[in-house]
Design a protein around this motif. Structure first.
Motif, PDB file in Angstrom:
ATOM      1  N   PRO A 179      -0.918  10.054  -9.499  1.00  0.00           N
ATOM      2  CA  PRO A 179      -1.834  10.313  -8.385  1.00  0.00           C
ATOM      3  C   PRO A 179      -1.086  10.583  -7.084  1.00  0.00           C
ATOM      4  CG  PRO A 179      -1.660   7.953  -8.751  1.00  0.00           C
ATOM      5  CD  PRO A 179      -0.878   8.623  -9.864  1.00  0.00           C
ATOM      6  N   LYS A 180      -1.732  11.319  -6.184  1.00  0.00           N
ATOM      7  CA  LYS A 180      -1.194  11.497  -4.837  1.00  0.00           C
ATOM      8  C   LYS A 180      -1.465  10.263  -3.988  1.00  0.00           C
ATOM      9  CE  LYS A 180      -1.702  16.548  -4.621  1.00  0.00           C
ATOM     10  NZ  LYS A 180      -2.343  17.672  -3.874  1.00  0.00           N
ATOM     11  N   ILE A 181      -2.596   9.616  -4.267  1.00  0.00           N
ATOM     12  CA  ILE A 181      -3.022   8.447  -3.501  1.00  0.00           C
ATOM     13  C   ILE A 181      -3.417   7.355  -4.479  1.00  0.00           C
ATOM     14  CG2 ILE A 181      -4.706   7.556  -1.837  1.00  0.00           C
ATOM     15  CD1 ILE A 181      -5.030  10.491  -0.862  1.00  0.00           C
ATOM     16  N   LEU A 182      -3.002   6.130  -4.214  1.00  0.00           N
ATOM     17  CA  LEU A 182      -3.313   5.001  -5.079  1.00  0.00           C
ATOM     18  C   LEU A 182      -4.144   3.981  -4.304  1.00  0.00           C
ATOM     19  CD1 LEU A 182      -2.889   3.829  -7.897  1.00  0.00           C
ATOM     20  CD2 LEU A 182      -0.754   2.820  -7.085  1.00  0.00           C
ATOM     21  N   CYS A 183      -5.288   3.605  -4.870  1.00  0.00           N
ATOM     22  CA  CYS A 183      -6.212   2.671  -4.226  1.00  0.00           C
ATOM     23  C   CYS A 183      -6.247   1.358  -4.993  1.00  0.00           C
ATOM     24  CB  CYS A 183      -7.620   3.260  -4.185  1.00  0.00           C
ATOM     25  SG  CYS A 183      -7.773   4.816  -3.294  1.00  0.00           S
ATOM     26  N   TYR A 184      -6.385   0.263  -4.247  1.00  0.00           N
ATOM     27  CA  TYR A 184      -6.484  -1.069  -4.849  1.00  0.00           C
ATOM     28  C   TYR A 184      -7.732  -1.762  -4.303  1.00  0.00           C
ATOM     29  CZ  TYR A 184      -1.336  -0.408  -5.126  1.00  0.00           C
ATOM     30  OH  TYR A 184      -0.069   0.072  -5.321  1.00  0.00           O
ATOM     31  N   ASP A 185      -8.499  -2.387  -5.185  1.00  0.00           N
ATOM     32  CA  ASP A 185      -9.668  -3.158  -4.774  1.00  0.00           C
ATOM     33  C   ASP A 185      -9.351  -4.643  -4.919  1.00  0.00           C
ATOM     34  OD1 ASP A 185     -12.162  -4.029  -4.046  1.00  0.00           O
ATOM     35  OD2 ASP A 185     -13.161  -3.407  -5.888  1.00  0.00           O
ATOM     36  N   GLU A 186      -9.142  -5.312  -3.782  1.00  0.00           N
ATOM     37  CA  GLU A 186      -8.862  -6.760  -3.744  1.00  0.00           C
ATOM     38  C   GLU A 186      -7.760  -7.149  -4.743  1.00  0.00           C
ATOM     39  OE1 GLU A 186      -9.923  -8.753  -1.561  1.00  0.00           O
ATOM     40  OE2 GLU A 186     -11.878  -8.084  -0.828  1.00  0.00           O
ATOM     41  N   PRO A 187      -6.556  -6.633  -4.588  1.00  0.00           N
ATOM     42  CA  PRO A 187      -5.512  -6.842  -5.594  1.00  0.00           C
ATOM     43  C   PRO A 187      -5.004  -8.275  -5.700  1.00  0.00           C
ATOM     44  CG  PRO A 187      -4.597  -5.752  -3.671  1.00  0.00           C
ATOM     45  CD  PRO A 187      -6.079  -5.776  -3.480  1.00  0.00           C
ATOM     46  N   THR A 188      -5.296  -9.143  -4.727  1.00  0.00           N
ATOM     47  CA  THR A 188      -4.785 -10.514  -4.789  1.00  0.00           C
ATOM     48  C   THR A 188      -5.887 -11.551  -5.000  1.00  0.00           C
ATOM     49  OG1 THR A 188      -4.948 -10.811  -2.381  1.00  0.00           O
ATOM     50  CG2 THR A 188      -2.888  -9.917  -3.240  1.00  0.00           C
ATOM     51  N   SER A 189      -7.119 -11.099  -5.230  1.00  0.00           N
ATOM     52  CA  SER A 189      -8.251 -12.038  -5.206  1.00  0.00           C
ATOM     53  C   SER A 189      -8.171 -13.115  -6.278  1.00  0.00           C
ATOM     54  CB  SER A 189      -9.569 -11.282  -5.342  1.00  0.00           C
ATOM     55  OG  SER A 189      -9.635 -10.615  -6.590  1.00  0.00           O
ATOM     56  N   ALA A 190      -7.585 -12.785  -7.442  1.00  0.00           N
ATOM     57  CA  ALA A 190      -7.557 -13.754  -8.544  1.00  0.00           C
ATOM     58  C   ALA A 190      -6.158 -14.296  -8.810  1.00  0.00           C
ATOM     59  CB  ALA A 190      -8.103 -13.099  -9.810  1.00  0.00           C
ATOM     60  N   LEU A 191      -5.257 -14.149  -7.846  1.00  0.00           N
ATOM     61  CA  LEU A 191      -3.864 -14.495  -8.096  1.00  0.00           C
ATOM     62  C   LEU A 191      -3.418 -15.712  -7.285  1.00  0.00           C
ATOM     63  CD1 LEU A 191      -2.276 -10.928  -8.017  1.00  0.00           C
ATOM     64  CD2 LEU A 191      -3.219 -12.159  -9.971  1.00  0.00           C
ATOM     65  N   ASP A 192      -2.474 -16.458  -7.853  1.00  0.00           N
ATOM     66  CA  ASP A 192      -1.913 -17.594  -7.130  1.00  0.00           C
ATOM     67  C   ASP A 192      -0.877 -17.076  -6.129  1.00  0.00           C
ATOM     68  OD1 ASP A 192       0.594 -17.199  -8.410  1.00  0.00           O
ATOM     69  OD2 ASP A 192      -0.011 -18.454 -10.092  1.00  0.00           O
ATOM     70  N   PRO A 193      -0.392 -17.946  -5.223  1.00  0.00           N
ATOM     71  CA  PRO A 193       0.508 -17.470  -4.160  1.00  0.00           C
ATOM     72  C   PRO A 193       1.752 -16.743  -4.652  1.00  0.00           C
ATOM     73  CG  PRO A 193      -0.318 -19.657  -3.623  1.00  0.00           C
ATOM     74  CD  PRO A 193      -0.780 -19.359  -5.025  1.00  0.00           C
ATOM     75  N   ASP A 194       2.349 -17.194  -5.763  1.00  0.00           N
ATOM     76  CA  ASP A 194       3.553 -16.524  -6.274  1.00  0.00           C
ATOM     77  C   ASP A 194       3.248 -15.101  -6.715  1.00  0.00           C
ATOM     78  OD1 ASP A 194       5.126 -18.700  -5.773  1.00  0.00           O
ATOM     79  OD2 ASP A 194       5.012 -19.507  -7.816  1.00  0.00           O
ATOM     80  N   LEU A 195       2.127 -14.927  -7.423  1.00  0.00           N
ATOM     81  CA  LEU A 195       1.756 -13.595  -7.874  1.00  0.00           C
ATOM     82  C   LEU A 195       1.328 -12.715  -6.703  1.00  0.00           C
ATOM     83  CD1 LEU A 195      -0.158 -14.390 -11.172  1.00  0.00           C
ATOM     84  CD2 LEU A 195       2.099 -13.357 -10.927  1.00  0.00           C
TER      85      LEU A 195
END
Length: 214
Positions: free
Chosen positions: A153-169
């Motif tokens: 892709p030319k542009i990459l979109c993320y929807d809430e990429p950290t919502s389910a992750l712990d601090p390390d992830l």
């Protein structure tokens, strides 16, 4: 460069986006932040072509661009979804190679070579034959990212990429986004996490919920 000019979007009688303007420069990481109900995900879905805008104009490199009608939108704008949306009946390698084979008409060998290179880059070597249920949340996210990148892709979109992750992830996701930014990838990140946004973004766009129509 991606430009949104006076974008509006309704769901029924409710106005979600009202005359919104937005510019994302090539190679830039833009974070879109705001409270729940502010239209962040709706905006991302309009940009990626999953929703049709009701009014306004989208320009890509100065040319009118309709992501909703664009037949090749998956090779223009990629999306890493909040719930990953991996195919549960396919292993990691097949999840990544399916779209390049079907949409980009790559050969199976070509798609697999690219997929293995992406898996190595994302520290997933050895996971090729695993199924989504066998992966951790962080691993699923990286597979989803590899799948999006495989479409070039030319542009990459993320929807809430950290919502389910712990601090390390969460820090791992920061490193991935910063690494892609160093490679020149244009990225749009929807998040409620202002600290995360400030760590990874060149610019931050704040959106607020609109009052409901009576």
């Amino acid at each position: 460069m991606l430009e949104l000019k006076a974008i509006s979007k309704h769901f029924g009688r409710r106005l979600i986006l009202d005359q919104l303007d937005l510019t994302v420069n090539d190679g830039e990481a833009l974070a879109i932040v705001g409270p729940s109900g502010a239209g962040k995900t709706t905006l991302l879905r309009c940009i990626s072509g999953l929703e049709r805008i009701d009014a306004g104009q989208i320009l890509l490199d100065g040319q009118t661009f309709d992501p909703y009608d664009n037949q090749d939108k998956d090779s223009v704008i990629g999306v890493v979804f909040q719930d990953f949306q991996l195919f549960p009946n396919l292993n990691v390698l097949d999840n990544i190679t399916l779209a390049p084979i079907l949409a980009l008409k790559q050969t199976k060998d070509e798609a697999e070579r690219q997929a293995r290179a992406l898996l190595e880059r994302l520290a997933l070597t050895g996971k090729e034959e695993l199924y989504p249920y066998q992966l951790s949340g962080g691993q699923k996210q990286r597979v989803a990212l590899a799948r999006a990148l495989a479409m070039k892709p030319k542009i990459l979109c993320y929807d809430e990429p950290t919502s389910a992750l712990d601090p390390d992830l969460r820090q791992e996701v920061e490193k991935l986004i910063l690494g892609l930014k160093a490679d020149g990838m244009t990225q749009i990140i929807v998040t409620h996490d202002l600290e995360f946004a400030e760590n990874i973004a060149d610019a931050v766009k704040h959106v607020d919920a609109l009052p409901e129509s009576k």
